[in-house]
Design a protein around this motif. Structure first.
Motif, PDB file in Angstrom:
ATOM      1  N   THR A  14       0.645  -1.338   0.127  1.00 56.31           N
ATOM      2  CA  THR A  14      -0.031   0.048   0.004  1.00 56.31           C
ATOM      3  C   THR A  14       0.847   1.170  -0.142  1.00 56.31           C
ATOM      4  O   THR A  14       1.995   1.080   0.539  1.00 56.31           O
ATOM      5  N   LEU A  15       0.289   2.209  -0.548  1.00 58.84           N
ATOM      6  CA  LEU A  15       1.019   3.642  -0.765  1.00 58.84           C
ATOM      7  C   LEU A  15       0.617   4.626   0.015  1.00 58.84           C
ATOM      8  O   LEU A  15      -0.808   4.811   0.161  1.00 58.84           O
ATOM      9  N   LYS A  16       1.247   5.310   0.854  1.00 59.00           N
ATOM     10  CA  LYS A  16       0.769   6.349   1.627  1.00 59.00           C
ATOM     11  C   LYS A  16       1.991   7.422   1.272  1.00 59.00           C
ATOM     12  O   LYS A  16       3.329   7.426   1.431  1.00 59.00           O
TER      13      LYS A  16
ATOM     14  N   LEU B  66      -4.732   6.046  -5.169  1.00 59.72           N
ATOM     15  CA  LEU B  66      -4.416   7.478  -5.568  1.00 59.72           C
ATOM     16  C   LEU B  66      -5.675   8.396  -5.977  1.00 59.72           C
ATOM     17  O   LEU B  66      -5.417   9.436  -6.312  1.00 59.72           O
ATOM     18  N   GLN B  67      -6.681   7.843  -6.288  1.00 56.44           N
ATOM     19  CA  GLN B  67      -7.675   8.588  -7.091  1.00 56.44           C
ATOM     20  C   GLN B  67      -8.421   9.768  -6.181  1.00 56.44           C
ATOM     21  O   GLN B  67      -8.702  10.750  -6.811  1.00 56.44           O
ATOM     22  N   ASP B  68      -7.932   9.679  -4.832  1.00 50.90           N
ATOM     23  CA  ASP B  68      -8.673  10.783  -4.048  1.00 50.90           C
ATOM     24  C   ASP B  68      -7.617  12.054  -4.012  1.00 50.90           C
ATOM     25  O   ASP B  68      -7.753  12.905  -3.527  1.00 50.90           O
ATOM     26  N   ASP B  69      -6.490  11.515  -4.500  1.00 52.35           N
ATOM     27  CA  ASP B  69      -5.266  12.746  -4.320  1.00 52.35           C
ATOM     28  C   ASP B  69      -5.501  13.598  -5.537  1.00 52.35           C
ATOM     29  O   ASP B  69      -5.299  13.372  -6.728  1.00 52.35           O
ATOM     30  N   PRO B  70      -5.745  14.939  -5.016  1.00 55.76           N
ATOM     31  CA  PRO B  70      -5.989  15.945  -6.315  1.00 55.76           C
ATOM     32  C   PRO B  70      -4.599  16.243  -7.134  1.00 55.76           C
ATOM     33  O   PRO B  70      -4.680  16.722  -8.244  1.00 55.76           O
TER      34      PRO B  70
ATOM     35  N   SER C 250      -2.732  13.788  -8.122  1.00 58.70           N
ATOM     36  CA  SER C 250      -2.160  12.566  -8.787  1.00 58.70           C
ATOM     37  C   SER C 250      -2.589  12.640 -10.383  1.00 58.70           C
ATOM     38  O   SER C 250      -3.756  13.421 -10.607  1.00 58.70           O
ATOM     39  N   GLU C 251      -1.761  12.044 -11.170  1.00 55.21           N
ATOM     40  CA  GLU C 251      -1.844  12.180 -12.492  1.00 55.21           C
ATOM     41  C   GLU C 251      -2.143  10.935 -13.083  1.00 55.21           C
ATOM     42  O   GLU C 251      -1.493   9.771 -12.601  1.00 55.21           O
ATOM     43  N   ILE C 252      -3.036  10.508 -14.332  1.00 55.63           N
ATOM     44  CA  ILE C 252      -2.922   9.332 -14.970  1.00 55.63           C
ATOM     45  C   ILE C 252      -1.732   9.059 -15.497  1.00 55.63           C
ATOM     46  O   ILE C 252      -1.419   9.799 -16.345  1.00 55.63           O
ATOM     47  N   LEU C 253      -1.334   7.873 -15.080  1.00 56.43           N
ATOM     48  CA  LEU C 253      -0.134   7.036 -15.808  1.00 56.43           C
ATOM     49  C   LEU C 253      -0.660   6.182 -17.111  1.00 56.43           C
ATOM     50  O   LEU C 253      -0.281   6.310 -18.148  1.00 56.43           O
ATOM     51  N   THR C 254      -1.706   5.210 -16.699  1.00 59.69           N
ATOM     52  CA  THR C 254      -2.176   4.490 -17.879  1.00 59.69           C
ATOM     53  C   THR C 254      -3.639   4.556 -17.695  1.00 59.69           C
ATOM     54  O   THR C 254      -4.162   4.596 -16.562  1.00 59.69           O
ATOM     55  N   GLY C 255      -4.411   4.351 -18.508  1.00 59.47           N
ATOM     56  CA  GLY C 255      -5.934   4.466 -18.502  1.00 59.47           C
ATOM     57  C   GLY C 255      -6.321   3.081 -18.839  1.00 59.47           C
ATOM     58  O   GLY C 255      -7.607   2.849 -19.090  1.00 59.47           O
ATOM     59  N   ASP C 256      -5.619   1.808 -18.807  1.00 60.78           N
ATOM     60  CA  ASP C 256      -5.918   0.582 -19.113  1.00 60.78           C
ATOM     61  C   ASP C 256      -7.221   0.203 -18.216  1.00 60.78           C
ATOM     62  O   ASP C 256      -6.792   0.320 -17.112  1.00 60.78           O
TER      63      ASP C 256
ATOM     64  N   SER D  72      -7.880  -2.496 -17.277  1.00 63.23           N
ATOM     65  CA  SER D  72      -7.886  -3.635 -16.199  1.00 63.23           C
ATOM     66  C   SER D  72      -6.969  -3.491 -15.201  1.00 63.23           C
ATOM     67  O   SER D  72      -7.135  -4.012 -14.013  1.00 63.23           O
ATOM     68  N   GLU D  73      -5.931  -2.486 -15.291  1.00 65.90           N
ATOM     69  CA  GLU D  73      -4.945  -2.144 -14.268  1.00 65.90           C
ATOM     70  C   GLU D  73      -4.671  -0.553 -14.523  1.00 65.90           C
ATOM     71  O   GLU D  73      -3.379  -0.472 -14.825  1.00 65.90           O
ATOM     72  N   PRO D  74      -5.384   0.211 -14.172  1.00 68.44           N
ATOM     73  CA  PRO D  74      -5.167   1.668 -14.370  1.00 68.44           C
ATOM     74  C   PRO D  74      -3.940   2.093 -13.194  1.00 68.44           C
ATOM     75  O   PRO D  74      -4.232   1.625 -12.040  1.00 68.44           O
ATOM     76  N   PHE D  75      -3.236   2.838 -13.548  1.00 64.96           N
ATOM     77  CA  PHE D  75      -2.174   3.707 -12.737  1.00 64.96           C
ATOM     78  C   PHE D  75      -2.185   4.936 -12.629  1.00 64.96           C
ATOM     79  O   PHE D  75      -2.350   5.762 -13.634  1.00 64.96           O
ATOM     80  N   ARG D  76      -1.819   5.571 -11.590  1.00 63.82           N
ATOM     81  CA  ARG D  76      -1.707   7.048 -11.355  1.00 63.82           C
ATOM     82  C   ARG D  76      -0.281   7.316 -10.637  1.00 63.82           C
ATOM     83  O   ARG D  76       0.273   6.153  -9.929  1.00 63.82           O
ATOM     84  N   TYR D  77       0.072   8.481 -10.701  1.00 59.40           N
ATOM     85  CA  TYR D  77       1.355   8.843  -9.927  1.00 59.40           C
ATOM     86  C   TYR D  77       1.198  10.223  -9.210  1.00 59.40           C
ATOM     87  O   TYR D  77       0.323  11.100  -9.680  1.00 59.40           O
ATOM     88  N   VAL D  78       2.082  10.496  -8.172  1.00 58.02           N
ATOM     89  CA  VAL D  78       1.942  11.755  -7.582  1.00 58.02           C
ATOM     90  C   VAL D  78       3.640  11.970  -7.564  1.00 58.02           C
ATOM     91  O   VAL D  78       4.353  11.025  -7.124  1.00 58.02           O
ATOM     92  N   LYS D  79       4.019  13.199  -7.935  1.00 59.77           N
ATOM     93  CA  LYS D  79       5.444  13.941  -7.319  1.00 59.77           C
ATOM     94  C   LYS D  79       5.561  14.772  -6.283  1.00 59.77           C
ATOM     95  O   LYS D  79       4.678  15.512  -6.092  1.00 59.77           O
ATOM     96  N   THR D  80       6.649  14.674  -5.507  1.00 58.01           N
ATOM     97  CA  THR D  80       6.773  15.701  -4.657  1.00 58.01           C
ATOM     98  C   THR D  80       7.965  16.423  -5.080  1.00 58.01           C
ATOM     99  O   THR D  80       8.841  16.107  -5.363  1.00 58.01           O
ATOM    100  N   GLN D  81       8.112  17.605  -4.801  1.00 54.68           N
ATOM    101  CA  GLN D  81       8.981  18.516  -5.042  1.00 54.68           C
ATOM    102  C   GLN D  81      10.201  18.799  -4.026  1.00 54.68           C
ATOM    103  O   GLN D  81       9.688  18.813  -3.009  1.00 54.68           O
TER     104      GLN D  81
END
Length: 126
Positions: A84-86, A103-107, A109-115, A117-126
């Motif tokens: 799990t990711l925090k 990550l869907q509730d994190d404003p 977060s950005e979509i990485l894949t829209g597949d 079957s297995e959609p992925f998102r990502y978040v970057k910290t600066q």
């Protein structure tokens, strides 16, 4: 007609279900970003490390020396695998990648894949 569809069109139509294209996309994204971020944290199933190792061109020696639990790698270089990711916004220069549901509730977060079957998102910290 069936044979033509099966040999010509079906492979493209069903590629994501059969070949896990979203995992390949995630692995290629990691390869492109692994030298930019201090750490990359990935929450995915227990086989994601195989995709990352293959597409990120991580040397075999590094893979063999990396820590593992129950035959699953816990990390590869600066890439850490978690169940799990925090997202910790106070940590600097971290790339978080997860199945979209985590990550869907994190404003930010950005979509990485829209597949589907297995959609992925990502978040970057600066």
């Amino acid at each position: 007609s069936y044979w033509h569809d099966y040999r010509t069109h079906y492979p493209t139509r069903s590629e994501s279900e059969w070949w896990a294209m979203s995992k390949k996309i995630v692995a290629e994204f990691v390869r492109e970003n692994k030298n930019i971020y201090k750490e990359i944290e990935i929450a995915a199933n227990d086989k994601m490390f195989l995709w990352i190792a293959w597409y990120s061109n991580i040397p075999v020696e590094v893979i063999q020396k990396s820590p593992e639990e129950s035959f699953v790698k816990v990390s590869l270089q600066n890439i850490v695998f978690k169940t799990t990711l925090k997202v910790e916004k106070n940590k600097k220069n971290i790339l978080y990648i997860s199945e979209a549901s985590q990550l869907q509730d994190d404003p930010q977060s950005e979509i990485l894949t829209g597949d589907r079957s297995e959609p992925f998102r990502y978040v970057k910290t600066q």
